[in-house]
Design a protein around this motif. Structure first.
Motif, PDB file in Angstrom:
ATOM      1  N   ALA A   4       7.219   4.375   2.702  1.00  0.00           N
ATOM      2  CA  ALA A   4       7.927   5.684   2.394  1.00  0.00           C
ATOM      3  C   ALA A   4       7.468   6.499   3.277  1.00  0.00           C
ATOM      4  CB  ALA A   4       7.922   5.991   1.338  1.00  0.00           C
ATOM      5  N   THR A  35       3.860  -0.284  -7.704  1.00  0.00           N
ATOM      6  CA  THR A  35       3.407   0.804  -7.517  1.00  0.00           C
ATOM      7  C   THR A  35       4.051   2.092  -7.771  1.00  0.00           C
ATOM      8  OG1 THR A  35       2.001   2.305  -5.801  1.00  0.00           O
ATOM      9  CG2 THR A  35       5.168   0.600  -4.804  1.00  0.00           C
ATOM     10  N   VAL A  37       5.936   6.808  -8.064  1.00  0.00           N
ATOM     11  CA  VAL A  37       5.800   7.739  -7.501  1.00  0.00           C
ATOM     12  C   VAL A  37       5.046   8.834  -8.599  1.00  0.00           C
ATOM     13  CG1 VAL A  37       7.237   9.496  -7.173  1.00  0.00           C
ATOM     14  CG2 VAL A  37       8.054   7.129  -6.595  1.00  0.00           C
ATOM     15  N   ASP A  41       2.886  13.989  -6.207  1.00  0.00           N
ATOM     16  CA  ASP A  41       3.194  14.023  -5.005  1.00  0.00           C
ATOM     17  C   ASP A  41       4.657  14.642  -5.262  1.00  0.00           C
ATOM     18  OD1 ASP A  41       2.481  11.384  -4.777  1.00  0.00           O
ATOM     19  OD2 ASP A  41       3.209  10.159  -5.664  1.00  0.00           O
ATOM     20  N   GLY A  58       2.005   8.152  -1.184  1.00  0.00           N
ATOM     21  CA  GLY A  58       1.613   6.731  -2.280  1.00  0.00           C
ATOM     22  C   GLY A  58      -0.080   7.233  -2.566  1.00  0.00           C
ATOM     23  N   GLN A 117       3.635   3.817  -1.051  1.00  0.00           N
ATOM     24  CA  GLN A 117       4.473   3.438  -1.565  1.00  0.00           C
ATOM     25  C   GLN A 117       5.002   2.459  -0.678  1.00  0.00           C
ATOM     26  OE1 GLN A 117       6.458   7.415  -2.292  1.00  0.00           O
ATOM     27  NE2 GLN A 117       4.568   6.794  -4.496  1.00  0.00           N
ATOM     28  N   LEU A 323      11.712  -1.033  -2.619  1.00  0.00           N
ATOM     29  CA  LEU A 323      11.493   0.115  -1.238  1.00  0.00           C
ATOM     30  C   LEU A 323      12.610   0.788  -1.046  1.00  0.00           C
ATOM     31  CD1 LEU A 323       8.650   1.707   0.296  1.00  0.00           C
ATOM     32  CD2 LEU A 323       9.677  -1.023   1.613  1.00  0.00           C
ATOM     33  N   VAL A 326      12.806   4.280  -3.426  1.00  0.00           N
ATOM     34  CA  VAL A 326      11.904   5.894  -3.035  1.00  0.00           C
ATOM     35  C   VAL A 326      12.723   7.100  -3.204  1.00  0.00           C
ATOM     36  CG1 VAL A 326       9.972   6.426  -1.872  1.00  0.00           C
ATOM     37  CG2 VAL A 326       9.902   4.190  -2.367  1.00  0.00           C
ATOM     38  N   TYR A 330      11.411  10.058  -6.218  1.00  0.00           N
ATOM     39  CA  TYR A 330      11.736  11.389  -6.077  1.00  0.00           C
ATOM     40  C   TYR A 330      12.041  11.789  -6.918  1.00  0.00           C
ATOM     41  CZ  TYR A 330       7.537  10.240  -3.620  1.00  0.00           C
ATOM     42  OH  TYR A 330       5.177  10.049  -2.733  1.00  0.00           O
ATOM     43  N   VAL A 343       7.909   1.503  -8.488  1.00  0.00           N
ATOM     44  CA  VAL A 343       8.103   1.271  -7.548  1.00  0.00           C
ATOM     45  C   VAL A 343       7.510  -0.674  -7.607  1.00  0.00           C
ATOM     46  CG1 VAL A 343       8.263   1.648  -5.005  1.00  0.00           C
ATOM     47  CG2 VAL A 343       8.274   3.319  -6.295  1.00  0.00           C
ATOM     48  N   PRO A 345       8.480  -2.978  -3.713  1.00  0.00           N
ATOM     49  CA  PRO A 345       8.811  -3.667  -2.611  1.00  0.00           C
ATOM     50  C   PRO A 345       9.123  -4.776  -2.905  1.00  0.00           C
ATOM     51  CG  PRO A 345       6.442  -2.356  -2.882  1.00  0.00           C
ATOM     52  CD  PRO A 345       6.899  -2.478  -4.352  1.00  0.00           C
TER      53      PRO A 345
END
Length: 345
Positions: A4, A35, A37, A41, A58, A117, A323, A326, A330, A343, A345
């Motif tokens: 990301a 992972t 968000v 961020d 990330g 991320q 992924l 992402v 947000y 997240v 991936p």
């Protein structure tokens, strides 16, 4: 590899970026399996803080070690690990005193180390940063989701509680119902607080606060919130966890703190252009402690409780994306459709 990338306010793209390689004898390459968000961020996402564009994003990685440099001793390929939101060497003056966020060799996860991320990260201080998950727990998805918040928000909430002086039998208040505030409630309960007052404005989040151990919920704002806490407690509390960072939150925190009490602050400061009036702290001898949380210092202690089943912050992960999702993650957090986005991936 794919990651990301921030391209300006409101614009996160998932793109192909150069693969990562071992560059130093202390490096490790980690394949990211989980992972998140983070609420922090959102400041650059909303254009409320400066950030270089384009840049990878990330800072809360968990995954499997793929390769290590010749001098790495604490982990090896195949190990399940998670990492705090900053890298630290583990041997400098500040790491030795448990202040890993002030490491003289510290680095962020941004830039050419991958950004958390994404599919991979390169940890430039593997021995001082990575936390190994015992093999018997390495593939238990429920446990992994409970461990992931230790990369940031659970350690940060814990830092707020410790900084505020929460101990067994305490009455405390938590300002903020975001992921950090909710983890602050959980941390206060873990430390033995008898009464925990959670201040927030979102019913779904306050439901989690109650699940985490809040005994009282306050939804008022400003002076009304201060008056309500004073009514509930007969004059305020000795221990306040400030988990927002806005001037208004700090004003509420000192307003509900009893003379001689302590505010533990971990909210990233923002909206302070007009300054913060320190006289209420001065006038009532209210101590102010905290700052950016050295979550690496708390990692093993908190992990032990997760692994024995007495600590589970995973209910804050209210939305899961892959992924490619992402950017949607947000958006969901920006519009408060999610407390915190997981997240995978």
């Amino acid at each position: 590899m794919r990651a990301a990338v921030y391209h300006g306010p409101g614009e996160i793209r998932v793109e192909s970026v150069p693969d990562l390689e071992i560059e130093s004898s202390r490096d490790a390459i980690v394949r990211v399996t989980h992972t998140a968000v983070c609420g922090s961020d959102l400041w650059f996402y909303r254009g409320q803080s400066e950030r270089e564009a384009p840049s990878r994003v990330g800072h809360e990685p968990m995954g499997i070690v793929e390769a290590v440099g010749d001098d790495v001793r604490s982990v090896e390929p195949g190990d399940r690990v998670f990492a705090p939101f900053v890298m630290s060497c583990g041997f400098c003056e500040f790491c030795r005193k448990g202040l890993h966020t002030s490491c003289v060799n510290g680095e962020s996860w941004n830039g050419d180390n991958g950004g958390a991320q994404g599919e991979y990260v390169r940890c430039s201080h593997a021995d001082g940063t990575l936390v190994r998950v015992p093999e018997r727990h390495a593939d238990d998805e429920d446990t992994l989701q409970a461990l992931l918040p230790l990369t940031d928000v659970m350690g940060t909430g814990h830092h707020a509680a410790v900084s505020a002086g929460v101990e067994a039998g305490s009455t405390c208040a938590v300002v903020g119902d975001g992921a950090v505030g909710l983890c602050g409630v959980l941390a206060a309960r873990r430390l033995g607080a008898e009464r925990i007052i959670a201040l927030g404005h979102h019913e779904d989040r306050l439901d989690i606060a109650e699940e985490f151990g809040a005994t009282d919920l306050v939804t008022d704002r400003g002076d009304d919130a201060i008056e309500r806490v004073e009514e509930l407690t007969g004059g305020g509390v000795n221990h306040v966890l400030e988990c927002v960072g806005a001037a208004s939150a700090m004003e509420t925190a000192v307003g509900i703190c009893r003379p001689g009490g302590t505010v533990g602050y971990v909210g990233v400061p923002h909206g302070l252009d007009g300054g913060l009036d320190l006289y209420p702290f001065f006038g009532d001898n209210v101590s102010l402690r905290g700052g950016v949380a050295p979550v690496r210092a708390y990692a093993e202690e908190l992990m032990a409780d997760v692994l024995q089943g007495t600590l589970d912050p995973s209910p804050i992960l209210t939305k899961t994306v892959d992924l490619d999702g992402v950017p949607e993650g947000y958006r969901a957090m920006d519009e408060r459709d999610a407390v915190k986005v997981l997240v995978k991936p």
